[in-house]
Design an enzyme around this catalytic site. Sequence first.
Site, PDB file in Angstrom:
ATOM      1  N   CYS A  78       0.829  -1.209   0.000  1.00 29.46           N
ATOM      2  CA  CYS A  78       0.000   0.000   0.000  1.00 29.46           C
ATOM      3  C   CYS A  78       0.869   1.268   0.000  1.00 29.46           C
ATOM      4  CB  CYS A  78      -0.996  -0.049   1.153  1.00 29.46           C
ATOM      5  SG  CYS A  78      -2.438   0.970   0.829  1.00 29.46           S
ATOM      6  N   HIS A 170      -3.403  -4.654   1.913  1.00 28.47           N
ATOM      7  CA  HIS A 170      -2.793  -4.917   3.229  1.00 28.47           C
ATOM      8  C   HIS A 170      -2.788  -6.420   3.538  1.00 28.47           C
ATOM      9  CE1 HIS A 170      -2.365  -0.898   5.259  1.00 28.47           C
ATOM     10  NE2 HIS A 170      -3.115  -0.554   4.217  1.00 28.47           N
ATOM     11  N   GLU A 172      -1.111  -8.027   5.602  1.00 29.34           N
ATOM     12  CA  GLU A 172      -0.840  -8.312   7.016  1.00 29.34           C
ATOM     13  C   GLU A 172      -2.121  -8.303   7.856  1.00 29.34           C
ATOM     14  OE1 GLU A 172      -0.539  -5.536   5.519  1.00 29.34           O
ATOM     15  OE2 GLU A 172      -1.074  -3.893   6.868  1.00 29.34           O
TER      16      GLU A 172
HETATM   17  N1  GLN Z   1      -3.667   6.512   0.837  1.00 27.17           N
HETATM   18  C1  GLN Z   1      -2.405   6.253   1.474  1.00 27.17           C
HETATM   19  C2  GLN Z   1      -1.282   7.040   0.825  1.00 27.17           C
HETATM   20  O1  GLN Z   1      -1.480   7.630  -0.175  1.00 27.17           O
HETATM   21  C3  GLN Z   1      -2.071   4.777   1.444  1.00 27.17           C
HETATM   22  C4  GLN Z   1      -3.085   4.029   2.251  1.00 27.17           C
HETATM   23  C5  GLN Z   1      -2.559   2.792   2.904  1.00 27.17           C
HETATM   24  O2  GLN Z   1      -1.372   2.566   3.000  1.00 27.17           O
HETATM   25  N2  GLN Z   1      -3.486   2.038   3.409  1.00 27.17           N
HETATM   26  O3  GLN Z   1      -0.206   7.038   1.322  1.00 27.17           O
END
Ligand code: GLN
Length: 191
Positions: A78, A170, A172
Amino acid sequence: MKIGVLALQGAFAEHMAVLRRLHVDTLPVRLPHQLSGLDGLIIPGGESTSISRLMREYKLMEEIKAGSANGMAVFGTCAGMILLARDISDSDAEPLGLMDIKVRRNAFGRQVDSFETELAIPALGEKPFPAVFIRAPVIEQINGSVEPLARLDNTCVVARQGKLLACAFHPELTDDLRLHRYFLDIAAGSQ
Ligand code: GLN
């Protein structure tokens, strides 16, 4: 095998819990010297702008790049995926630029902030992966030797380039440990 988890902000504790379940030696990384001797590093989800600012403040950017150049595997999830990218389409966060991908932040829009879906990831076997997306990015463009490993609605959400692995969700936060196991195989050089 020793895997560090970048522990500046975000979901680092959850990644460490998964690694412990897999009986892997793990440590939280906050300072440059903690990167030495690692076989792999996980960059967790969280807020990419904050993590990028803290990486710069803690002087971790150059050390992570050097570690990667020396064969350390890196898994970005992410926000961590955003930070691995060479290019981010709409952010002033400074990415590490290790992986030949272009990403777009918050790509699923406000209405569908978070969702869980059964994602086909052929590299992990036939059973789909329960993927939890939270304000997730997508990979808009892959270049060079980057291999797409999964797509959601035709958009790439998991990719690999040598010892670099990136996913938009995610892993995890679920009990499915296959993606972490896949990363450990990459770090061990057996995948
Ligand atoms: N929206 C977040 C970002 O731009 C990422 C979201 C996440 O890691 N769950 O950094």
